[in-house]
Design a protein around this motif. Structure first.
Motif, PDB file in Angstrom:
ATOM      1  N   ALA A 293       0.826  -1.355  -0.101  1.00  0.00           N
ATOM      2  CA  ALA A 293       0.227   0.011   0.112  1.00  0.00           C
ATOM      3  C   ALA A 293       0.953   1.125   0.169  1.00  0.00           C
ATOM      4  N   SER A 294       2.048   1.268   0.098  1.00  0.00           N
ATOM      5  CA  SER A 294       2.770   2.561   0.499  1.00  0.00           C
ATOM      6  C   SER A 294       3.324   3.137  -0.779  1.00  0.00           C
ATOM      7  N   ILE A 295       3.401   2.586  -2.182  1.00  0.00           N
ATOM      8  CA  ILE A 295       3.847   2.947  -3.292  1.00  0.00           C
ATOM      9  C   ILE A 295       2.844   2.836  -4.280  1.00  0.00           C
ATOM     10  N   ASN A 296       2.353   3.948  -5.119  1.00  0.00           N
ATOM     11  CA  ASN A 296       1.396   3.473  -6.057  1.00  0.00           C
ATOM     12  C   ASN A 296       2.064   2.697  -7.173  1.00  0.00           C
ATOM     13  N   SER A 297       1.344   1.622  -7.648  1.00  0.00           N
ATOM     14  CA  SER A 297       1.688   0.792  -8.588  1.00  0.00           C
ATOM     15  C   SER A 297       2.240   1.339  -9.651  1.00  0.00           C
ATOM     16  N   SER A 298       1.651   2.303 -10.635  1.00  0.00           N
ATOM     17  CA  SER A 298       1.998   2.939 -11.784  1.00  0.00           C
ATOM     18  C   SER A 298       3.220   3.482 -11.479  1.00  0.00           C
ATOM     19  N   GLU A 299       3.493   4.307 -10.514  1.00  0.00           N
ATOM     20  CA  GLU A 299       4.646   4.759 -10.149  1.00  0.00           C
ATOM     21  C   GLU A 299       5.896   4.076 -10.180  1.00  0.00           C
ATOM     22  N   ASN A 300       5.556   2.840  -9.353  1.00  0.00           N
ATOM     23  CA  ASN A 300       6.805   1.865  -9.143  1.00  0.00           C
ATOM     24  C   ASN A 300       6.992   1.304 -10.474  1.00  0.00           C
ATOM     25  N   THR A 301       5.965   1.120 -11.230  1.00  0.00           N
ATOM     26  CA  THR A 301       6.320   0.359 -12.616  1.00  0.00           C
ATOM     27  C   THR A 301       7.000   1.348 -13.450  1.00  0.00           C
ATOM     28  N   GLY A 302       6.786   2.577 -13.464  1.00  0.00           N
ATOM     29  CA  GLY A 302       7.636   3.702 -14.174  1.00  0.00           C
ATOM     30  C   GLY A 302       9.207   3.689 -13.804  1.00  0.00           C
ATOM     31  N   LEU A 303       9.189   3.368 -12.384  1.00  0.00           N
ATOM     32  CA  LEU A 303      10.451   3.568 -11.713  1.00  0.00           C
ATOM     33  C   LEU A 303      11.357   2.199 -12.364  1.00  0.00           C
ATOM     34  N   VAL A 304      10.719   1.039 -12.457  1.00  0.00           N
ATOM     35  CA  VAL A 304      11.392  -0.066 -12.762  1.00  0.00           C
ATOM     36  C   VAL A 304      11.896   0.327 -14.514  1.00  0.00           C
ATOM     37  N   THR A 305      10.893   0.783 -14.918  1.00  0.00           N
ATOM     38  CA  THR A 305      11.107   0.946 -16.626  1.00  0.00           C
ATOM     39  C   THR A 305      12.247   1.829 -16.825  1.00  0.00           C
ATOM     40  N   ARG A 306      12.527   2.854 -16.040  1.00  0.00           N
ATOM     41  CA  ARG A 306      13.626   3.832 -16.086  1.00  0.00           C
ATOM     42  C   ARG A 306      14.922   3.429 -15.757  1.00  0.00           C
ATOM     43  N   ASN A 307      14.741   2.529 -14.667  1.00  0.00           N
ATOM     44  CA  ASN A 307      16.100   1.686 -14.378  1.00  0.00           C
ATOM     45  C   ASN A 307      16.535   0.741 -15.038  1.00  0.00           C
ATOM     46  N   LEU A 308      15.707  -0.098 -15.740  1.00  0.00           N
ATOM     47  CA  LEU A 308      16.058  -1.055 -16.892  1.00  0.00           C
ATOM     48  C   LEU A 308      16.545  -0.102 -17.780  1.00  0.00           C
ATOM     49  N   ALA A 309      16.009   0.864 -18.224  1.00  0.00           N
ATOM     50  CA  ALA A 309      16.540   1.468 -19.559  1.00  0.00           C
ATOM     51  C   ALA A 309      17.880   2.170 -19.301  1.00  0.00           C
ATOM     52  N   THR A 310      17.931   2.614 -17.869  1.00  0.00           N
ATOM     53  CA  THR A 310      19.363   3.149 -17.585  1.00  0.00           C
ATOM     54  C   THR A 310      20.478   1.995 -17.621  1.00  0.00           C
ATOM     55  N   TRP A 311      20.086   0.975 -16.997  1.00  0.00           N
ATOM     56  CA  TRP A 311      21.121  -0.270 -17.327  1.00  0.00           C
ATOM     57  C   TRP A 311      21.441  -0.657 -18.635  1.00  0.00           C
ATOM     58  N   MET A 312      20.541  -0.548 -19.605  1.00  0.00           N
ATOM     59  CA  MET A 312      20.738  -0.711 -21.111  1.00  0.00           C
ATOM     60  C   MET A 312      21.503   0.329 -21.750  1.00  0.00           C
ATOM     61  N   GLN A 313      21.222   1.422 -21.249  1.00  0.00           N
ATOM     62  CA  GLN A 313      22.150   2.787 -21.690  1.00  0.00           C
ATOM     63  C   GLN A 313      23.575   2.498 -21.073  1.00  0.00           C
ATOM     64  N   ARG A 314      23.673   2.196 -19.885  1.00  0.00           N
ATOM     65  CA  ARG A 314      25.053   2.077 -19.271  1.00  0.00           C
ATOM     66  C   ARG A 314      25.799   0.816 -19.930  1.00  0.00           C
ATOM     67  N   ILE A 437      24.192   5.888  -7.176  1.00  0.00           N
ATOM     68  CA  ILE A 437      23.733   6.560  -8.168  1.00  0.00           C
ATOM     69  C   ILE A 437      23.391   5.901  -9.526  1.00  0.00           C
ATOM     70  N   ARG A 438      22.402   5.636  -9.761  1.00  0.00           N
ATOM     71  CA  ARG A 438      21.960   5.228 -11.139  1.00  0.00           C
ATOM     72  C   ARG A 438      22.241   6.109 -12.324  1.00  0.00           C
ATOM     73  N   THR A 439      23.212   5.843 -13.083  1.00  0.00           N
ATOM     74  CA  THR A 439      23.443   6.759 -14.174  1.00  0.00           C
ATOM     75  C   THR A 439      23.806   5.815 -15.338  1.00  0.00           C
ATOM     76  N   SER A 440      23.508   6.441 -16.554  1.00  0.00           N
ATOM     77  CA  SER A 440      23.779   5.778 -17.816  1.00  0.00           C
ATOM     78  C   SER A 440      25.296   5.632 -18.018  1.00  0.00           C
ATOM     79  N   LEU A 441      25.898   6.703 -17.332  1.00  0.00           N
ATOM     80  CA  LEU A 441      27.414   6.913 -17.538  1.00  0.00           C
ATOM     81  C   LEU A 441      28.208   5.744 -16.890  1.00  0.00           C
ATOM     82  N   PRO A 442      29.051   4.963 -17.416  1.00  0.00           N
ATOM     83  CA  PRO A 442      29.791   4.033 -16.683  1.00  0.00           C
ATOM     84  C   PRO A 442      31.040   5.244 -15.921  1.00  0.00           C
TER      85      PRO A 442
END
Length: 622
Positions: A293-314, A437-442
């Motif tokens: 109940a503490s985190i909105n599901s759609s917001e959490n999904t969007g965060l997961v999406t961005r994190n995986l994209a950052t990993w791919m970019q990195r 720090i999650r960044t696309s930069l190695p």
């Protein structure tokens, strides 16, 4: 004929990866939809950006992921679309041997776009995952005419550890909660054991600092046969045994961490897992909270999406050879008022045409460094070197390496001390480490002036400019110092090394070169050193010369006016600005680039590339 309509690519790549064998009820719908699409237009798989320059086309990125069903694949596609912008990229979902056709189609699309090599980016948690091993086998069979390189799987990155740590951060009362991490994808006992070892490695690193009373790892099976029900019962027993290992104390939270089936919000591996929980155990919901109940599901999904994209970019950036034009540099220095900071900016200005430079004036303050990295990303940097402009080589090294994820990826120790070795002693580390720090930069970090010959040469220049009679004058090098006796001794040794280098150069013309530290932030240890330094200044006058006081600092001066009040002396300034300082920073950046080259070689493995023999020209750029 090639079309760039992203919706067409979207539908096709989803259907291409979907297993109709496993889901026969969808088979007819699959065929009708695919036939309708093919009857309308011929397209290529993937989402490669049509508007690419030649340089962007030269490396093709082939992202491979296990087929998860509709909603799970949609989430991966969302991440991929963020990644693919501005790149020659395609995405393939892995099912079984039939995937070979789609791998070939994806590779052909990259080649048609101008790829001269292909980097495979595997979205798998373990390199032992059978579907990933299948990808490698199928690519070897293809015998492509360009070199093919395999990047590391997602689970070998610090971002995977951070993603699991994010889940742990939502667990209430961690010291009272036993944790069971559940993965997915095994097909037999051998793959289960190997995958379990990888999950255990990630879970161990991710749980550091949480004080969970117990943490266990289980891996679900990606196999549908007559023994499926037995394996389900085995998983249920495994969950119960893990709960028992907690000794009946506190709660048990089951943490799914996998890329398993997710057809929709109800039909998923996690939904089935929830039905297997022993009494009193809770499943960490997709919302990200153990209460759901503490985190909105759609917001959490969007965060997961961005994190995986950052990993791919990195991973894409890690696969490329470093070039000065793509290099971002963060100058990390103590900082002070505007004048001090501006002096440091001016000192590195000659390098700003060669590198993208941002500043993070702080004692390794993570938000300040993260802000600098974000600015470098916005400026188009592909990699970043954090240059630690501090006196000692280990000054702030540990926290910088941790926040950059280097402690996870084998470069630094798996420990965290917020101010280890830097000698200032302000503040204390938190019990639970802050997010990295999650960044696309190695990132690589270098620095620590220490006894650099360039430092010694610059300080010698300072002294010679001030001295009117070197044969009678005494040079006194004075550093900040440390509260730790051991650290202060190391600092003194480094100064002695600098002094000796000065003597071996043209410093032998001076009457003497002496060294000391102020230990200025520690009053109980400062007083004896202030007395000692004042005596050095007075002795220089008694011996018929002048005292040439040179602050052995990165820039500017220290508390000389305060602590040497009433004495006669000539006061110099620190390392920057000086041409030798510019050379030192440039050498540090080049050292960071060499570290990137080493990391790239260890990061990439080759896939058999047929009769391909790279030309010398291609070797130069690749």
């Amino acid at each position: 004929m090639t079309h760039s309509n992203p919706l067409h690519h979207f539908i096709f790549i989803y259907l291409a990866g979907f297993s109709t064998q496993k889901y026969p009820l969808l088979k007819r719908c699959y065929r009708l939809t695919l036939a309708a699409l093919l009857a309308t237009v011929l397209i290529s798989p993937g989402f490669a950006d049509e508007n690419l320059g030649r340089q962007e086309r030269r490396t093709g990125f082939l992202v491979v992921a296990a087929d998860r069903g509709f909603l799970g694949n949609e989430e991966i596609i969302d991440s991929f679309q963020l990644f693919a912008k501005g790149r020659n990229a395609s995405l393939v979902f892995v099912t079984d041997e039939r995937t070979r056709k789609y791998l070939r189609n994806g590779a052909d699309m990259l080649l048609r776009k101008g790829a001269e090599c292909i980097v495979v980016i595997p979205l798998f948690i373990s390199a032992a995952t059978p579907r990933y091993l299948l990808v490698r086998q199928l690519l070897e069979k293809e015998k492509l005419d360009v070199p093919v390189f395999q990047a590391r799987v997602y689970g070998e990155s610090f971002i995977a550890v951070e993603d699991l740590t994010d889940k742990f951060r939502t667990i209430q009362e961690p010291a009272e909660t036993g944790v069971v991490v559940v993965g997915y994808g095994a097909v037999d006992n051998d793959s289960e054991q190997k995958m379990q070892a990888d999950w255990q490695r990630i879970a161990k690193k991710a749980s550091a600092g949480f004080d969970f009373p117990s943490i266990s790892v289980l891996v679900g099976y990606d196999k549908k046969d007559e023994d499926a029900e037995k394996r389900t019962i085995r998983l249920k027993h495994g969950l119960a045994e893990a709960a028992n290992r907690n000794g009946g104390k506190g709660r048990i939270v089951v943490v799914p961490f996998h890329f398993g089936p997710r057809f929709d919000s109800m039909m998923s591996f996690n939904t089935g897992l929830k039905r297997l929980l022993p009494p009193g155990a809770h499943l960490l919901e997709d919302s990200g909270s153990d209460t759901g109940a503490s985190i909105n599901s759609s917001e959490n999904t969007g965060l997961v999406t961005r994190n995986l994209a950052t990993w791919m970019q990195r991973e894409a950036n890690r696969s490329q050879p470093p070039a000065s034009g793509d290099m971002g540099v963060v100058i990390l220095s103590h900082g002070s008022d505007f004048n001090w900071n501006e002096t440091m900016r001016e000192a590195v200005r000659p390098l700003m045409k060669r590198y993208k430079i941002e500043f993070a004036f702080s004692m390794a303050d993570q938000p300040t460094i993260e802000r600098a990295l974000l600015k470098l990303e916005q400026r188009g940097a592909k990699t970043a070197v954090i240059v630690r402009v501090f006196a000692m080589e280990d000054s702030f090294r540990t926290p910088v390496e941790r926040m950059a994820g280097l402690d996870i990826e084998g470069v630094a120790q798996d420990t965290y001390d917020a101010h280890a070795g830097q000698g200032h002693g302000h503040g204390a580390a938190a019990a639970v480490p802050a997010p990295r720090i999650r960044t696309s930069l190695p990132i690589q970090t270098v620095g620590g002036i220490g006894a650099s010959p360039l430092f010694a040469a610059a300080l010698l220049d300072r002294a010679r400019l001030l001295s009117k009679n070197p044969a009678r004058d005494t040079v006194i090098l004075i550093a900040h110092g440390s509260g730790s006796d051991r650290q202060n001794e190391l600092w003194t040794r480094a100064l002695e090394d600098v002094a000796e280098q000065m003597r071996k150069a043209e410093g032998k013309e001076f009457h003497a070169i002496k060294v000391a530290t102020w230990r200025e932030d520690w009053p109980d240890k400062r007083t004896p050193w202030v007395d000692k330094i004042r005596a050095m200044v007075e002795d220089a006058r008694k011996e018929g010369g002048s005292a040439i006081v040179i602050p052995a600092r990165t820039t500017g001066q220290g508390p000389e006016d305060k602590f040497l009040s009433g004495l006669e002396y000539d006061l110099g300034s620190g390392f920057a600005p000086h041409p030798k300082f510019v050379q030192w920073v440039d050498e540090q950046v080049r050292a960071g680039m060499a570290q990137f080259a080493d990391a790239r070689r260890s990061n990439l493995t080759t896939v058999e590339a047929g009769d391909y023999a790279p030309s010398p020209e291609k070797d130069l750029w690749w």
